[in-house]
Motif scaffolding. Sequence first.
Motif, PDB file in Angstrom:
ATOM      1  N   GLN A  78       0.826  -1.215   0.000  1.00  0.00           N
ATOM      2  CA  GLN A  78       0.000   0.000   0.000  1.00  0.00           C
ATOM      3  C   GLN A  78       0.855   1.258   0.000  1.00  0.00           C
ATOM      4  N   ASN A  79       2.054   1.145   0.570  1.00  0.00           N
ATOM      5  CA  ASN A  79       2.895   2.333   0.676  1.00  0.00           C
ATOM      6  C   ASN A  79       3.715   2.622  -0.578  1.00  0.00           C
ATOM      7  N   ILE A  80       3.666   1.685  -1.538  1.00  0.00           N
ATOM      8  CA  ILE A  80       4.402   1.934  -2.789  1.00  0.00           C
ATOM      9  C   ILE A  80       3.757   3.100  -3.532  1.00  0.00           C
ATOM     10  N   GLU A  81       4.603   4.008  -3.996  1.00  0.00           N
ATOM     11  CA  GLU A  81       4.084   5.104  -4.805  1.00  0.00           C
ATOM     12  C   GLU A  81       4.326   4.758  -6.270  1.00  0.00           C
ATOM     13  N   TRP A  82       3.234   4.541  -6.999  1.00  0.00           N
ATOM     14  CA  TRP A  82       3.345   4.076  -8.389  1.00  0.00           C
ATOM     15  C   TRP A  82       3.655   5.237  -9.309  1.00  0.00           C
ATOM     16  N   PRO A  83       4.740   5.079 -10.081  1.00  0.00           N
ATOM     17  CA  PRO A  83       5.139   6.167 -10.979  1.00  0.00           C
ATOM     18  C   PRO A  83       4.354   6.137 -12.288  1.00  0.00           C
ATOM     19  N   ILE A  84       3.131   6.626 -12.244  1.00  0.00           N
ATOM     20  CA  ILE A  84       2.299   6.586 -13.453  1.00  0.00           C
ATOM     21  C   ILE A  84       2.400   7.943 -14.166  1.00  0.00           C
ATOM     22  N   PRO A  85       2.815   7.922 -15.433  1.00  0.00           N
ATOM     23  CA  PRO A  85       2.988   9.196 -16.141  1.00  0.00           C
ATOM     24  C   PRO A  85       1.684   9.978 -16.213  1.00  0.00           C
ATOM     25  N   ASN A  86       1.808  11.270 -16.035  1.00  0.00           N
ATOM     26  CA  ASN A  86       0.640  12.154 -16.030  1.00  0.00           C
ATOM     27  C   ASN A  86      -0.168  12.034 -17.318  1.00  0.00           C
ATOM     28  N   VAL A  87       0.525  11.894 -18.432  1.00  0.00           N
ATOM     29  CA  VAL A  87      -0.174  11.853 -19.720  1.00  0.00           C
ATOM     30  C   VAL A  87      -1.057  10.604 -19.807  1.00  0.00           C
ATOM     31  N   LEU A  88      -0.620   9.534 -19.142  1.00  0.00           N
ATOM     32  CA  LEU A  88      -1.396   8.306 -19.124  1.00  0.00           C
ATOM     33  C   LEU A  88      -2.650   8.495 -18.271  1.00  0.00           C
ATOM     34  N   MET A  89      -2.449   9.126 -17.098  1.00  0.00           N
ATOM     35  CA  MET A  89      -3.579   9.324 -16.186  1.00  0.00           C
ATOM     36  C   MET A  89      -4.660  10.183 -16.836  1.00  0.00           C
ATOM     37  N   GLY A  90      -4.239  11.073 -17.702  1.00  0.00           N
ATOM     38  CA  GLY A  90      -5.201  11.968 -18.325  1.00  0.00           C
ATOM     39  C   GLY A  90      -5.905  11.359 -19.521  1.00  0.00           C
ATOM     40  N   ASN A  91      -5.315  10.330 -20.112  1.00  0.00           N
ATOM     41  CA  ASN A  91      -5.842   9.846 -21.386  1.00  0.00           C
ATOM     42  C   ASN A  91      -6.468   8.455 -21.351  1.00  0.00           C
ATOM     43  N   VAL A  92      -6.161   7.684 -20.319  1.00  0.00           N
ATOM     44  CA  VAL A  92      -6.761   6.350 -20.259  1.00  0.00           C
ATOM     45  C   VAL A  92      -8.202   6.478 -19.755  1.00  0.00           C
ATOM     46  N   PRO A  93      -9.176   6.014 -20.558  1.00  0.00           N
ATOM     47  CA  PRO A  93     -10.568   6.124 -20.112  1.00  0.00           C
ATOM     48  C   PRO A  93     -10.778   5.364 -18.802  1.00  0.00           C
ATOM     49  N   GLY A  94     -11.493   5.967 -17.894  1.00  0.00           N
ATOM     50  CA  GLY A  94     -11.799   5.298 -16.632  1.00  0.00           C
ATOM     51  C   GLY A  94     -10.748   5.505 -15.551  1.00  0.00           C
ATOM     52  N   PHE A  95      -9.630   6.140 -15.889  1.00  0.00           N
ATOM     53  CA  PHE A  95      -8.576   6.291 -14.887  1.00  0.00           C
ATOM     54  C   PHE A  95      -9.042   7.178 -13.723  1.00  0.00           C
ATOM     55  N   GLU A  96      -9.780   8.221 -14.075  1.00  0.00           N
ATOM     56  CA  GLU A  96     -10.254   9.145 -13.043  1.00  0.00           C
ATOM     57  C   GLU A  96     -11.216   8.447 -12.080  1.00  0.00           C
ATOM     58  N   THR A  97     -12.099   7.628 -12.641  1.00  0.00           N
ATOM     59  CA  THR A  97     -13.055   6.881 -11.821  1.00  0.00           C
ATOM     60  C   THR A  97     -12.319   5.920 -10.891  1.00  0.00           C
ATOM     61  N   MET A  98     -11.290   5.264 -11.444  1.00  0.00           N
ATOM     62  CA  MET A  98     -10.513   4.317 -10.632  1.00  0.00           C
ATOM     63  C   MET A  98      -9.769   5.061  -9.517  1.00  0.00           C
ATOM     64  N   ALA A  99      -9.114   6.153  -9.872  1.00  0.00           N
ATOM     65  CA  ALA A  99      -8.360   6.923  -8.874  1.00  0.00           C
ATOM     66  C   ALA A  99      -9.293   7.440  -7.775  1.00  0.00           C
ATOM     67  N   THR A 100     -10.505   7.856  -8.180  1.00  0.00           N
ATOM     68  CA  THR A 100     -11.486   8.353  -7.207  1.00  0.00           C
ATOM     69  C   THR A 100     -11.895   7.246  -6.242  1.00  0.00           C
ATOM     70  N   SER A 101     -12.151   6.056  -6.785  1.00  0.00           N
ATOM     71  CA  SER A 101     -12.588   4.967  -5.901  1.00  0.00           C
ATOM     72  C   SER A 101     -11.431   4.526  -4.999  1.00  0.00           C
ATOM     73  N   PHE A 102     -10.197   4.563  -5.521  1.00  0.00           N
ATOM     74  CA  PHE A 102      -9.040   4.223  -4.682  1.00  0.00           C
ATOM     75  C   PHE A 102      -8.867   5.233  -3.553  1.00  0.00           C
ATOM     76  N   MET A 103      -9.047   6.507  -3.875  1.00  0.00           N
ATOM     77  CA  MET A 103      -8.864   7.527  -2.835  1.00  0.00           C
ATOM     78  C   MET A 103      -9.949   7.393  -1.762  1.00  0.00           C
ATOM     79  N   LYS A 104     -11.187   7.160  -2.198  1.00  0.00           N
ATOM     80  CA  LYS A 104     -12.275   6.993  -1.227  1.00  0.00           C
ATOM     81  C   LYS A 104     -12.013   5.786  -0.327  1.00  0.00           C
ATOM     82  N   LYS A 105     -11.500   4.703  -0.950  1.00  0.00           N
ATOM     83  CA  LYS A 105     -11.226   3.482  -0.185  1.00  0.00           C
ATOM     84  C   LYS A 105     -10.095   3.738   0.816  1.00  0.00           C
ATOM     85  N   THR A 106      -9.056   4.439   0.376  1.00  0.00           N
ATOM     86  CA  THR A 106      -7.940   4.750   1.272  1.00  0.00           C
ATOM     87  C   THR A 106      -8.420   5.599   2.444  1.00  0.00           C
TER      88      THR A 106
END
Lengths: 171, 78
Positions: A78-106
């Motif tokens: 859980q403590n690993i910080e994943w180095p995901i390129p910003n351009v990927l986070m902005g362009n992969v469909p569904g990434f925002e939804t996934m990040a939102t659910s991960f943040m809520k879960k955390t």
Amino acid sequence: MNNNDQKRMALIASKGTLDWAYPPFILASTAAAMDMEVGVFFTFYGLTLLNKEIDAKVAPHTNPAMPMKMPFGPKGFQNIEWPIPNVLMGNVPGFETMATSFMKKTFKNKGVATIEELRAICIESGVKMFGCQMTMDVFGFEQEQFVGGTDIAGAASFLEFAATADITLFV
Amino acid sequence: MSDINFDQKLDCRGLSCPLPVLKTKKAIDEMTVGTVLKMVSTDPGSKNDVTAWAKRTGNEILAAENDGTDFVYFIKKG
């Protein structure tokens, strides 16, 4: 405590993402718990936080300081910080939804209240909520879509409240 | 651990800022002046936060203890 000693806090909440929804509601609910008089002026994207159903998401895109972590698995994982390129986070469909659910879960894992809970405590403890009239007109919002107790106001109303505030913050 | 008598107990273990303070405030509001609340938290930040809250609201912390995991507060309603 007598009323002459009562402190007043005036906040402006201008952002509507999940991460930025926290500071105004945390500060407002805590200030009310500390017997302060609190008013929050919701303007621009912050106005969406007054919607009966809050649909705040976290935007990883153009948010390079945000740590990308997993809300499950062993602590070391859980403590690993994943180095995901910003351009990927902005362009992969569904990434925002996934990040939102991960943040809520955390947040839930760490015992952090939800935005809805904090807002309910604010309302219950008498925090004044002002909705920005101009933003409503611009974005086509109606007062009926906001939680009960919301006052519709403009810059002058906020400034009149803030003029005698001990704490004033723009979030 | 202190053997201070208390009238109400509040369990805030596992909760993060600002919930321990908010729940403490709610519990104290329902108590009568002079009675004592025992609040238990696992949030290390509660040490400063509960103290600051009590100072601002005129409630008195009779004792604050830490056994390594739990932070225990005895708060007398002012």
